[in-house]
Design a protein around this motif. Structure first.
Motif, PDB file in Angstrom:
ATOM      1  N   PHE A 138     -38.819 -12.125  13.743  1.00 36.23           N
ATOM      2  CA  PHE A 138     -37.591 -11.834  14.467  1.00 36.23           C
ATOM      3  C   PHE A 138     -37.004 -13.064  15.204  1.00 36.23           C
ATOM      4  CE2 PHE A 138     -41.105 -10.999  17.284  1.00 36.23           C
ATOM      5  CZ  PHE A 138     -40.732 -11.602  18.453  1.00 36.23           C
ATOM      6  N   ILE A 139     -37.783 -14.179  15.271  1.00 40.88           N
ATOM      7  CA  ILE A 139     -37.281 -15.385  15.952  1.00 40.88           C
ATOM      8  C   ILE A 139     -36.192 -16.001  15.082  1.00 40.88           C
ATOM      9  CG2 ILE A 139     -37.900 -17.665  16.835  1.00 40.88           C
ATOM     10  CD1 ILE A 139     -40.674 -16.607  17.400  1.00 40.88           C
ATOM     11  N   THR A 140     -35.129 -16.275  15.587  1.00 37.46           N
ATOM     12  CA  THR A 140     -33.959 -16.757  14.855  1.00 37.46           C
ATOM     13  C   THR A 140     -34.055 -18.242  14.574  1.00 37.46           C
ATOM     14  OG1 THR A 140     -32.790 -17.208  16.878  1.00 37.46           O
ATOM     15  CG2 THR A 140     -32.515 -15.008  15.990  1.00 37.46           C
ATOM     16  N   CYS A 141     -33.221 -18.658  13.670  1.00 37.93           N
ATOM     17  CA  CYS A 141     -33.198 -20.076  13.275  1.00 37.93           C
ATOM     18  C   CYS A 141     -32.802 -20.984  14.450  1.00 37.93           C
ATOM     19  CB  CYS A 141     -32.209 -20.268  12.131  1.00 37.93           C
ATOM     20  SG  CYS A 141     -32.701 -19.412  10.626  1.00 37.93           S
ATOM     21  N   LEU A 142     -31.976 -20.432  15.325  1.00 35.42           N
ATOM     22  CA  LEU A 142     -31.564 -21.243  16.466  1.00 35.42           C
ATOM     23  C   LEU A 142     -32.746 -21.617  17.330  1.00 35.42           C
ATOM     24  CD1 LEU A 142     -29.273 -22.518  18.122  1.00 35.42           C
ATOM     25  CD2 LEU A 142     -28.992 -20.323  19.287  1.00 35.42           C
ATOM     26  N   VAL A 143     -33.669 -20.680  17.537  1.00 34.57           N
ATOM     27  CA  VAL A 143     -34.861 -20.957  18.338  1.00 34.57           C
ATOM     28  C   VAL A 143     -35.727 -21.999  17.656  1.00 34.57           C
ATOM     29  CG1 VAL A 143     -36.944 -19.951  19.308  1.00 34.57           C
ATOM     30  CG2 VAL A 143     -34.815 -18.648  19.341  1.00 34.57           C
ATOM     31  N   ILE A 180     -34.696 -24.466  15.643  1.00 35.37           N
ATOM     32  CA  ILE A 180     -34.072 -25.800  15.790  1.00 35.37           C
ATOM     33  C   ILE A 180     -34.314 -26.359  17.184  1.00 35.37           C
ATOM     34  CG2 ILE A 180     -31.860 -27.025  15.794  1.00 35.37           C
ATOM     35  CD1 ILE A 180     -30.915 -25.025  13.664  1.00 35.37           C
ATOM     36  N   ILE A 181     -34.120 -25.510  18.194  1.00 33.90           N
ATOM     37  CA  ILE A 181     -34.335 -25.965  19.567  1.00 33.90           C
ATOM     38  C   ILE A 181     -35.782 -26.359  19.765  1.00 33.90           C
ATOM     39  CG2 ILE A 181     -34.301 -25.231  21.973  1.00 33.90           C
ATOM     40  CD1 ILE A 181     -31.933 -23.438  21.272  1.00 33.90           C
ATOM     41  N   SER A 182     -36.704 -25.597  19.163  1.00 32.21           N
ATOM     42  CA  SER A 182     -38.136 -25.891  19.323  1.00 32.21           C
ATOM     43  C   SER A 182     -38.478 -27.234  18.702  1.00 32.21           C
ATOM     44  CB  SER A 182     -38.975 -24.797  18.660  1.00 32.21           C
ATOM     45  OG  SER A 182     -38.722 -23.563  19.277  1.00 32.21           O
ATOM     46  N   VAL A 183     -37.876 -27.545  17.529  1.00 35.00           N
ATOM     47  CA  VAL A 183     -38.148 -28.832  16.877  1.00 35.00           C
ATOM     48  C   VAL A 183     -37.653 -29.988  17.751  1.00 35.00           C
ATOM     49  CG1 VAL A 183     -37.594 -30.255  14.888  1.00 35.00           C
ATOM     50  CG2 VAL A 183     -38.173 -27.829  14.579  1.00 35.00           C
ATOM     51  N   LYS A 184     -36.458 -29.846  18.312  1.00 37.95           N
ATOM     52  CA  LYS A 184     -35.925 -30.897  19.189  1.00 37.95           C
ATOM     53  C   LYS A 184     -36.814 -31.078  20.408  1.00 37.95           C
ATOM     54  CE  LYS A 184     -31.053 -30.597  17.832  1.00 37.95           C
ATOM     55  NZ  LYS A 184     -29.650 -30.358  18.295  1.00 37.95           N
ATOM     56  N   ILE A 185     -37.242 -29.980  20.952  1.00 38.78           N
ATOM     57  CA  ILE A 185     -38.146 -30.074  22.114  1.00 38.78           C
ATOM     58  C   ILE A 185     -39.431 -30.743  21.732  1.00 38.78           C
ATOM     59  CG2 ILE A 185     -39.496 -28.718  23.749  1.00 38.78           C
ATOM     60  CD1 ILE A 185     -37.261 -26.657  23.743  1.00 38.78           C
ATOM     61  N   TYR A 186     -39.933 -30.420  20.546  1.00 35.76           N
ATOM     62  CA  TYR A 186     -41.182 -31.022  20.076  1.00 35.76           C
ATOM     63  C   TYR A 186     -41.033 -32.545  19.956  1.00 35.76           C
ATOM     64  CZ  TYR A 186     -44.570 -32.612  16.617  1.00 35.76           C
ATOM     65  OH  TYR A 186     -45.538 -33.319  15.955  1.00 35.76           O
ATOM     66  N   ARG A 187     -39.933 -33.019  19.355  1.00 36.85           N
ATOM     67  CA  ARG A 187     -39.713 -34.467  19.196  1.00 36.85           C
ATOM     68  C   ARG A 187     -39.573 -35.154  20.545  1.00 36.85           C
ATOM     69  NH1 ARG A 187     -35.371 -34.580  14.137  1.00 36.85           N
ATOM     70  NH2 ARG A 187     -36.841 -33.839  12.537  1.00 36.85           N
ATOM     71  N   TRP A 188     -38.805 -34.539  21.439  1.00 32.05           N
ATOM     72  CA  TRP A 188     -38.627 -35.116  22.762  1.00 32.05           C
ATOM     73  C   TRP A 188     -39.951 -35.208  23.498  1.00 32.05           C
ATOM     74  CZ3 TRP A 188     -39.293 -32.960  27.631  1.00 32.05           C
ATOM     75  CH2 TRP A 188     -38.840 -33.716  28.694  1.00 32.05           C
TER      76      TRP A 188
END
Length: 815
Positions: free
Chosen positions: A703-708, A710-718
């Protein structure tokens, strides 16, 4: 002492219902005689056996006294409560004995525990309850007028079933103008009557004469019977046939076949012509015995017409007549004696049987009482009785025609549970006849055998970590007895096991003998138990026996290998230094591990899971030694990360993992420059693992959407950039160990040498060094929830300071 009693009948004294008087007293060893008239009322007392046999009421009841008769008749009954013999049913002497006198009933009184036999004879006296009678109401005679006075005409004798003075006594003929009655006695004592012509007859005056013949008995009151006689007067044949003998006697064997000629009679007639022709026949008033024979009317030959049986009738009396054409007759008697042949086999009757009998019965115990009789006579009726000599029994004659089957040896149900006893009765005839009767005698059980185990020591196996209540072993005992005597119960004998009662560890099913574990066992704590189980039968008193059960605990692969060296710590990294000039086979280090299991569960093998760059190292499968497999080249990375898997040989196998860091360098400064990356790699790997777990969680929840994402990947890189930036200024810790440690030749362990630790900082005043004690099993703690072995921290107080060797190659660097 035997007693004969006379009891008055209802016809003798009508005014007195029952009169008992003792007539004669006689001594008869083993028997008592009584006398009573026929037709006594049912329930009338015959005699008192309590007084006559010297018994008492208690003995009759305890011995279950009863009456036995050979023919099964039940005319006399036993009143056990009063000890008297009574009339059980109507007794008709004529039906019972016919003309036989005296008429007696013979029976035995049987008393058991102990078994006794008393013979009783009851004589049935006759009363005048039958009047004389003739077989027909009217008879016709033809008498020629020329018959001379003195001519005889045979008449039918009246019959009276009574005997003695109550039977037929006299005859009277009326009227007596021309005929008179003549009673003739035969040589054998029998009598018959004849009508004798007194005066000549004249047909022209009187063509027919009617007479009455009356028969009287000698009873009181007197009884009589009569028959009418019609005499027809014939003309002119004045000579009657005459038999050559007044009585013919013949003897016939009972097995004579049909058609056999037994006798030829003859009569003569002095007349001529047709009046001289004589015809032979049986008299019309001859009884049914004539149906067994046949007479030829022309020749006078008497032949057998049916089967003869000596046991049914021993003698036959037949009246025969010779009649000429003129109607004149003469009569004669034929007496036929039947001789006995051995044509009857003995008959065996079991009148009492104790079945089953206990196996501990004493010798001479009476098992059965038999009645054996043979209907033949003389030697043909004499009997020998016997059984097989191989049986532990014997036959004993108790009285005439009575035999006892008794035990003759020790009986054992477990050896022979039952016997088929064949009793053979053989007569003395020629050829002899025999009869067999088989008794299936069962032997009842006595509790004389204890339960027995097949072996005194039984061994059982159970794997450790078992579930409580699990079946370990099943023991079985056998008992040769039967029934409750063979019903076995099993009990655990109390004993001490490791300071506790045996019942705290095990239990035994009383019915099946199944041994159950009451708790879970640990092979590493206890390897075996010895318990005793008792088997007890259900007899009275019960018998029992014991068996020792040795229970061996089998090892289970429930402990993973524990890595003793190299030690994996959370605050520092351990690295081995390999010079670039190292030869092939250079010993880098040795992984040391142990497994507290046993057997193949403790057989350890070592292998590399992952090696960086091209394969430069290998680990010994059995000894855990890490060696170089080629020369070090410039292309080889300075830092090498080796993952060694230590795996046992259990099923399923368990393993532990240890990471060995290797630095390829020739000098210590080079080690310091390269070792910083180890820390960075470690932190990087830790963060990567965290986010991989997070990614798996995201996939699991769709149920987790694609938007979550993408945000998680950016947070991971940061986050990774921030972690890398913060960690770049930290100085890694380089562990230090002596460069040369002992090689013990693949034994899987290192020598217990001292290891040194050097703590270095940028400030020399903060530097320190110390010596720690060798690793030992006592300093390890096992985490069963993981696959790695974590060493226990050694307290600071146990470390001692020592000198640092001149050329260290292994460091622990603290920033």
């Amino acid at each position: 002492m035997g007693v004969i009693c006379c009891v008055g009948g209802k016809n003798t004294f009508s005014w007195w219902p029952l009169l008992l008087c003792i007539c004669v007293a006689e001594i008869a060893l083993g028997q008592v005689r009584y006398s009573l008239p026929e037709e006594m009322a049912t329930g009338s007392v015959v005699g008192n056996i309590i007084q006559d046999l010297g018994l008492d009421i208690k003995r009759l009841k305890s011995g279950r006294a009863r009456i036995f008769t050979e023919d099964g008749s039940e005319y006399i009954g036993l009143n056990a409560d009063k000890g008297t013999l009574v009339v059980a049913k109507r007794i008709d002497r004529e039906e019972l004995c016919k003309q036989v006198s005296p008429c007696s009933l013979h029976f035995q009184i049987i008393i058991e525990n102990p078994m006794e036999l008393h013979r009783i004879d009851v004589e049935i006296t006759d009363i005048n309850d039958n009047a004389p009678f003739f077989s027909k109401k009217e008879y016709d005679f033809q008498v020629i007028e020329s018959a001379s006075p003195g001519a005889r005409y045979s008449l039918e004798s009246a019959k009276d079933p009574d005997v003695a003075h109550n039977t037929l006594q006299t005859y009277k003929l009326n009227p007596t103008d021309h005929f008179k009655l003549n009673v003739v006695s035969r040589p054998d004592g029998t009598k018959y009557i004849e009508m004798v012509l007194q005066t000549s007859l004249d047909r022209e005056k009187q063509e027919e004469h009617k007479l009455t013949l009356t028969a009287f008995d000698g009873g009181n009151p007197q009884k009589s019977g009569s028959v009418k006689i019609n005499v027809v007067v014939l003309d002119a044949n004045d000579n009657a046939p005459v038999f050559t003998q007044s009585v013919y006697r013949v003897t016939v064997p009972e097995n004579a076949s049909r058609g056999t000629v037994i006798l030829r009679v003859s009569a003569t007639d002095n007349d001529k012509g047709a009046n001289n022709e004589v015809a032979y026949s049986f008299s019309k008033h001859t009884d049914s015995a004539s149906s067994l024979f046949n007479i030829d009317p022309h020749t006078g030959e008497i032949t057998v017409n049916d089967v003869l049986d000596y046991e049914k009738a021993k003698r036959y009396e037949i009246d025969i007549e010779a009649t000429d054409k003129g109607g004149l007759t003469d009569t004669s008697k034929v007496l036929i004696e039947v001789t006995d042949l051995n044509d009857n086999a003995p008959v065996i009757s079991i009148i009492s049987l104790s079945n089953p009998i206990p196996e501990n019965s004493a010798a001479d115990t009476v098992i059965a009482m038999l009645n054996i009789k043979d209907l033949d006579s003389d030697k043909n009726g004499q009997i020998r009785c016997f059984i097989s000599k191989d049986l532990p029994f014997k036959i004993k004659s108790s009285s005439t025609n009575f035999y006892s089957l008794i035990s003759d040896d020790v009986l054992d149900r477990e050896t022979v549970p039952e016997y088929n006893i064949t009793i053979t009765a053989m007569d003395e005839g020629s050829p002899p006849f025999s009869t067999n009767k088989t008794i299936n005698l069962k032997i009842s059980d006595v509790n004389d055998n204890p339960p027995m185990f097949t072996q005194l020591l039984s061994t059982a196996f159970i794997t450790e970590n078992n579930s409580p209540g699990m079946s370990i072993h099943s023991i079985k005992a056998s008992d040769k007895d039967s029934g409750n005597n063979a019903r076995i119960s099993y009990f655990l004998e109390e004993s001490q096991l490791n300071g506790l009662s045996a019942s705290a560890y095990f239990s035994v099913n009383a019915e099946s003998g199944e041994i159950l574990a009451m708790r879970s066992f640990d092979y590493e704590q206890t390897k075996e138990f010895n318990i005793r189980v008792k088997a007890q039968d259900g007899g009275s008193p019960p018998l029992s026996s014991n068996v020792t059960v040795k229970i061996l605990i089998q090892d289970q692969n429930d402990n993973p290998p524990q890595v003793l060296y190299p030690v994996q710590t959370g605050g520092s990294l351990v690295a081995e230094m390999v010079p670039r000039s190292a030869d092939v086979g250079y010993l880098v280090t040795k992984v040391v591990a142990v497994d507290v299991d046993s057997g193949q569960n403790a057989w350890l093998s070592y292998k590399l899971q992952k090696a960086t760059d091209r394969a430069l190292f290998e680990v010994g499968l059995q000894n855990g030694e890490i060696r170089t497999i080629r020369q070090v080249t410039d292309k080889d990375a300075v830092k090498q990360r080796l993952t060694v898997i230590v795996e046992d040989n259990g099923q399923p196998s368990r393993s532990a993992t240890v990471i060995v860091n290797v630095v390829v360098a020739d000098s210590f400064p080079e080690v310091l420059s390269e070792f910083t990356d180890f820390t960075q790699d470690k932190e990087y790997n830790d963060n990567l693992t965290f986010y991989l777990v997070l990614a798996l969680a995201v996939v699991s929840f769709l149920f987790i959407t694609c938007l979550v994402v993408i945000i998680s990947v950016k947070i991971y890189r940061w986050r990774r950039e921030q972690v890398f930036y913060k960690s770049s200024g930290n100085l890694p810790v380089i562990p230090y160990y002596p460069p040369l440690y002992a090689d013990v030749g693949g034994t899987g362990t290192l020598k217990q040498a001292l290891s040194y630790e050097v703590y270095g900082t940028t400030d020399s005043r903060m530097s320190d060094m110390k010596c720690s004690r060798p690793f030992s099993q006592s300093t390890l703690t096992v985490d069963h929830s993981a696959t790695r072995t974590v060493p226990r921290q050694v307290p600071e107080s146990e470390n001692i300071l020592t000198e640092v060797r001149s050329s260290p190659s292994l460091f622990h660097l603290n920033p």
